[in-house]
Write a protein that holds these residues in place. Structure first.
Motif, PDB file in Angstrom:
ATOM      1  N   ARG B 358       0.739  -1.128   0.005  1.00 58.56           N
ATOM      2  CA  ARG B 358      -0.006  -0.002  -0.088  1.00 58.56           C
ATOM      3  C   ARG B 358       0.852   1.154   0.004  1.00 58.56           C
ATOM      4  NH1 ARG B 358      -3.364  -0.843   4.952  1.00 58.56           N
ATOM      5  NH2 ARG B 358      -4.175  -3.023   4.199  1.00 58.56           N
ATOM      6  N   LEU B 404       6.151  10.348   7.719  1.00 59.09           N
ATOM      7  CA  LEU B 404       4.819  10.296   7.551  1.00 59.09           C
ATOM      8  C   LEU B 404       4.705   9.392   6.318  1.00 59.09           C
ATOM      9  CD1 LEU B 404       2.545  10.992   9.628  1.00 59.09           C
ATOM     10  CD2 LEU B 404       1.785  12.497   7.925  1.00 59.09           C
ATOM     11  N   LEU B 406       6.947   7.393   5.008  1.00 60.52           N
ATOM     12  CA  LEU B 406       7.546   6.131   5.114  1.00 60.52           C
ATOM     13  C   LEU B 406       6.650   5.383   6.157  1.00 60.52           C
ATOM     14  CD1 LEU B 406      11.256   7.197   5.235  1.00 60.52           C
ATOM     15  CD2 LEU B 406      10.081   5.814   3.377  1.00 60.52           C
ATOM     16  N   GLU B 407       6.399   5.870   7.176  1.00 64.40           N
ATOM     17  CA  GLU B 407       5.428   5.298   8.133  1.00 64.40           C
ATOM     18  C   GLU B 407       4.145   4.618   7.553  1.00 64.40           C
ATOM     19  OE1 GLU B 407       4.589   6.974  12.320  1.00 64.40           O
ATOM     20  OE2 GLU B 407       2.614   6.961  11.503  1.00 64.40           O
ATOM     21  N   ASN B 408       3.556   5.420   6.542  1.00 62.68           N
ATOM     22  CA  ASN B 408       2.461   4.909   5.921  1.00 62.68           C
ATOM     23  C   ASN B 408       2.533   4.047   4.664  1.00 62.68           C
ATOM     24  OD1 ASN B 408       0.433   6.211   7.809  1.00 62.68           O
ATOM     25  ND2 ASN B 408       0.858   8.222   6.903  1.00 62.68           N
ATOM     26  N   PHE B 409       3.740   3.707   4.295  1.00 60.59           N
ATOM     27  CA  PHE B 409       4.103   2.787   3.228  1.00 60.59           C
ATOM     28  C   PHE B 409       4.089   1.416   3.737  1.00 60.59           C
ATOM     29  CE2 PHE B 409       6.572   3.160  -0.884  1.00 60.59           C
ATOM     30  CZ  PHE B 409       6.080   1.907  -1.710  1.00 60.59           C
ATOM     31  N   VAL B 410       3.015   0.608   3.276  1.00 59.92           N
ATOM     32  CA  VAL B 410       2.890  -0.884   3.646  1.00 59.92           C
ATOM     33  C   VAL B 410       3.630  -1.682   2.781  1.00 59.92           C
ATOM     34  CG1 VAL B 410       1.182  -2.563   4.707  1.00 59.92           C
ATOM     35  CG2 VAL B 410       0.969  -0.250   5.087  1.00 59.92           C
ATOM     36  N   ARG B 418      12.804  -0.031   4.696  1.00 55.58           N
ATOM     37  CA  ARG B 418      11.865   1.065   4.994  1.00 55.58           C
ATOM     38  C   ARG B 418      12.359   1.746   6.509  1.00 55.58           C
ATOM     39  NH1 ARG B 418       6.654   1.887   7.685  1.00 55.58           N
ATOM     40  NH2 ARG B 418       7.281  -0.008   8.841  1.00 55.58           N
ATOM     41  N   GLU B 419      12.415   0.750   7.532  1.00 53.11           N
ATOM     42  CA  GLU B 419      12.632   1.171   8.972  1.00 53.11           C
ATOM     43  C   GLU B 419      14.089   1.861   8.804  1.00 53.11           C
ATOM     44  OE1 GLU B 419      11.044  -2.298  10.735  1.00 53.11           O
ATOM     45  OE2 GLU B 419       9.447  -1.908   9.176  1.00 53.11           O
ATOM     46  N   MET B 422      13.765   5.181   7.901  1.00 52.84           N
ATOM     47  CA  MET B 422      13.176   6.052   8.997  1.00 52.84           C
ATOM     48  C   MET B 422      14.244   6.268   9.873  1.00 52.84           C
ATOM     49  SD  MET B 422       9.574   3.805   9.080  1.00 52.84           S
ATOM     50  CE  MET B 422       8.610   5.081  10.398  1.00 52.84           C
TER      51      MET B 422
END
Lengths: 171, 494
Positions: B358, B404, B406-410, B418-419, B422
């Motif tokens: 997502r 935001l 990156l946090e909302n990239f599923v 990803r993390e 971050m």
């Protein structure tokens, strides 16, 4: 009870409940709760708070694994097969199987007896460890092909539990 | 003006999607080769393209690509980046077969493709390359003496190289001979050439590049810089524009230097001149990339331009030259490259199937990708999943939006960086813009995932989510498993 494995560590989860936007349960004996946001289908879409806001949560299940992304962390968590009522993949399967090779020490339920989910059915010994084998579902004990003192292989059928239709915990 | 109705995209993945969209905007039909294993997931992502089934090695097979372009009645070929994008022979072969190569002339590619020659061109343009020399024709003693004159530490690099392959850092004269031997053999294996050179190793370097575009008639403009200093394994993972250290004066100096270099090789179209910038903000020419870059969206966001559209218009002969004074940037953009890789395992690729995908969206968030839930990240291609580009009115604003986004990239089902991205984003040195190319190495420990045990809340949530989420989405079966080369599969576009 649900057995959860993360990073080779085991956790027992009991009494998982979702009421009024609060998720609660007992993890390794510790009571835990968490506020969650659900969508119109009752699915959890965000949880917890950082600085007063809910953080989006996402998950996908692939067999015994569930991948979860939440709060800057992505984890692949294992839910032991046959012990977990989640994801519907175990359905009403009442087969009780030996988790590892070992010896039957005690049979704690009789054929025809009524048992509850998580009730201890059999005591086994494996590698000098005693292991409690619990019922995966509510039901009555059907076939029981083993006796006290038997040596069994891993995955051997130990007992069949015939499910009670009205006892399904899942809606 | 020429007529271009169909363009072969000689590439795959997100850049193929980027080019396809730009072509469709102009009413041109993109023709895209998809290998058998990519077809299943690619067909829905490229449904607005003419898709042609192709063998596995298609992206590196110049002859097959030219033949495909001809048989598909294409008038032009867009090479994207990587693969054959900087292969002068491919560009030449396109031209010889009456196909427009959407890129610079083969001559410019070949001049800039050889690093030693490129350094000579930079010198001619009065731009100083990193001090160094080619070892060609020198004996070991001479090499040692010249390396000492340059000053240790030095880097031994492959002349035809890139991406850090064939590159060695040497801290003392004794280690030089070994490093040269290893660099030569790696260079021969990767680039088919044993040519290596020695150059001064700039301590605490920043990697800053200038985007240029050469309009017809030798009118070249620079479109700001991109700071590409955050790298792992000598590959960029975060790029931003403007650079936190480049001021108006330095931008003009670097920009004009880049333009002079492009003009010497009669450049056409989009290109990038890469510089190494030292602690005192001296800049040295590193190389020129004669293609569209992975990180081009950062420039597009800040300057409000469409570089790929310019490339296409240049090929069509309709591009309108923009004067330098009209090239004005506003705000700040940062790109994060999301890879299927494990930062805890030395960034080893972690190919596999994406079970849930997502993309984030919202103001100032742009995602470039060509994957969806169910897509596989293949082991034999670059494991980049997507690029997240965020734009804010200031660097600080862009950083907030990036967190935001990156946090909302599923992305679930494969291990990603990803993390890790971050954590870089949260690092005080990154937030302060204190960067150099060893950033990830230097802060290795701080950037590691916290070894903290998992919180019981986490497991509680996981169990609850497991009860309420389904099995991974399955890709619809294409029903077409035939492994033929180039049979038309989707409806033919008239």
């Amino acid at each position: 009870m649900t057995r959860i494995v993360w990073n080779e560590q085991e956790f027992d989860l009991k009494n998982l409940k979702l009421e009024h936007g609060t998720l609660s349960g007992t993890v390794n004996g510790e009571a835990v709760s968490l506020s969650v946001v659900t969508d119109e289908n009752g699915r959890i879409i965000a949880a917890g708070t950082t600085g007063g806001r809910a953080v989006p949560a996402a998950a996908v299940t692939d067999g015994e694994y569930t991948w979860v992304q939440w709060r800057g962390r992505t984890e692949k968590i294992t839910f032991n097969r046959g012990r977990d009522a989640g994801a519907g993949e175990t359905g009403g399967d009442g087969s009780v199987k030996a988790p590892m090779p070992g010896k039957i020490l005690e049979l704690m339920a009789e054929s025809g007896g009524t048992v509850e989910k998580d009730q201890v059915l059999i005591l086994m010994e494996s590698m000098k460890l005693q292991v409690e084998i619990r019922s995966p579902i509510d039901g009555t004990v059907g076939n029981c092909p083993v006796s006290v003192g038997d040596m069994v292989d891993g995955d051997a059928l130990l007992m069949e539990i015939v499910p009670q239709k009205e006892a399904a915990e899942e809606k | 003006m020429v007529t271009i109705k169909r363009v072969l995209i000689a590439n795959r993945g997100e850049i193929a999607r980027r080019i396809a969209t730009a072509l469709i905007e102009k009413g041109i039909v993109p023709v895209l080769p998809l290998t058998d294993k990519e077809y299943k997931q690619g067909v829905s992502i490229f449904k607005d393209c003419r898709i042609v089934r192709a063998p596995d090695n298609i992206y590196l097979d110049g002859q097959a690509l030219v033949a495909l372009a001809k048989s598909e009645n294409c008038q032009a070929v867009h090479p994207g980046y990587g693969f054959l994008a900087e292969n002068a022979k491919f560009a030449e072969s396109c031209e010889q077969n009456g196909l427009i190569f959407i890129g610079p002339p083969a001559g410019s590619i070949s001049l800039m493709g050889h690093k030693e020659r490129a350094r000579e061109i930079a010198k001619k343009a009065n731009v100083s390359p990193v001090p160094g020399f080619s070892i060609d024709g020198l004996n070991p003693l001479e090499i040692k003496e010249m390396a000492e004159a340059v000053g240790f530490p030095v880097l031994v690099k492959a002349s035809m190289g890139g991406g850090g392959k064939g590159m060695r850092r040497v801290d003392s004269p004794d280690a030089l001979a070994d490093a040269i031997r290893m660099s030569k053999s790696e260079s021969a294996a990767y680039f088919g050439s044993e040519d290596v050179f020695v150059e001064k190793c700039i301590v605490k370097p920043r990697h800053i590049e200038i985007q240029i575009f050469s309009f017809p008639g030798g009118r070249t403009v620079y479109v700001g810089e991109r700071e590409c200093t955050i790298q792992r394994r000598h590959q960029k993972i975060i790029e931003e524009s403007p650079s936190p250290v480049v001021n108006e004066k330095l931008r003009r100096e670097m920009g004009e230097a880049a333009v002079r270099i492009a003009d010497i090789v009669n450049y056409i179209g989009a290109g990038t001149v890469e510089f190494i910038v030292d602690e005192n903000l001296n800049f040295y020419f590193l190389e020129m990339n004669t293609r569209i870059q992975v990180e081009h969206p950062v420039t597009e966001e800040v300057f409000g331009v469409d570089l790929v559209a310019w490339q296409i218009e240049e090929a069509l002969g309709t591009v309108e030259a923009v004067p330098q004074k009209k090239i004005r940037g506003a705000g700040h953009a940062i790109e994060f490259r999301i890879y299927a890789e494990d930062p805890d395992q030395n960034f080893m690729p972690s190919p596999g199937k994406i079970l849930l995908y997502r993309e984030p969206s919202g103001p100032g968030i742009r995602v470039e990708s060509a994957v969806a839930t169910g897509s596989e990240i293949f082991a034999d291609f670059d494991p980049m999943i997507a690029k997240v580009v965020v734009k804010g009115h200031s660097r600080q604003h862009a950083l907030e939006r990036a967190m935001l986004a990156l946090e909302n990239f599923v992305i679930l089902g494969v291990t990603t960086n990803r993390e890790f991205l971050m954590r870089i984003l949260s690092h005080p040195a990154f937030r302060a813009g204190e960067l150099d190319t060893s950033f990830i190495d230097r802060y290795r420990e701080e950037l590691k995932a916290a070894d903290a045990p998992i919180e019981p809340e986490w497991l509680l949530l996981a169990a609850a989510l497991r009860k309420t989420t389904g099995k991974p989405a399955q890709l619809p079966d294409s029903g077409d498993g035939a492994g033929f080369y180039y049979p038309p599969v989707n409806a033919r576009i008239p």
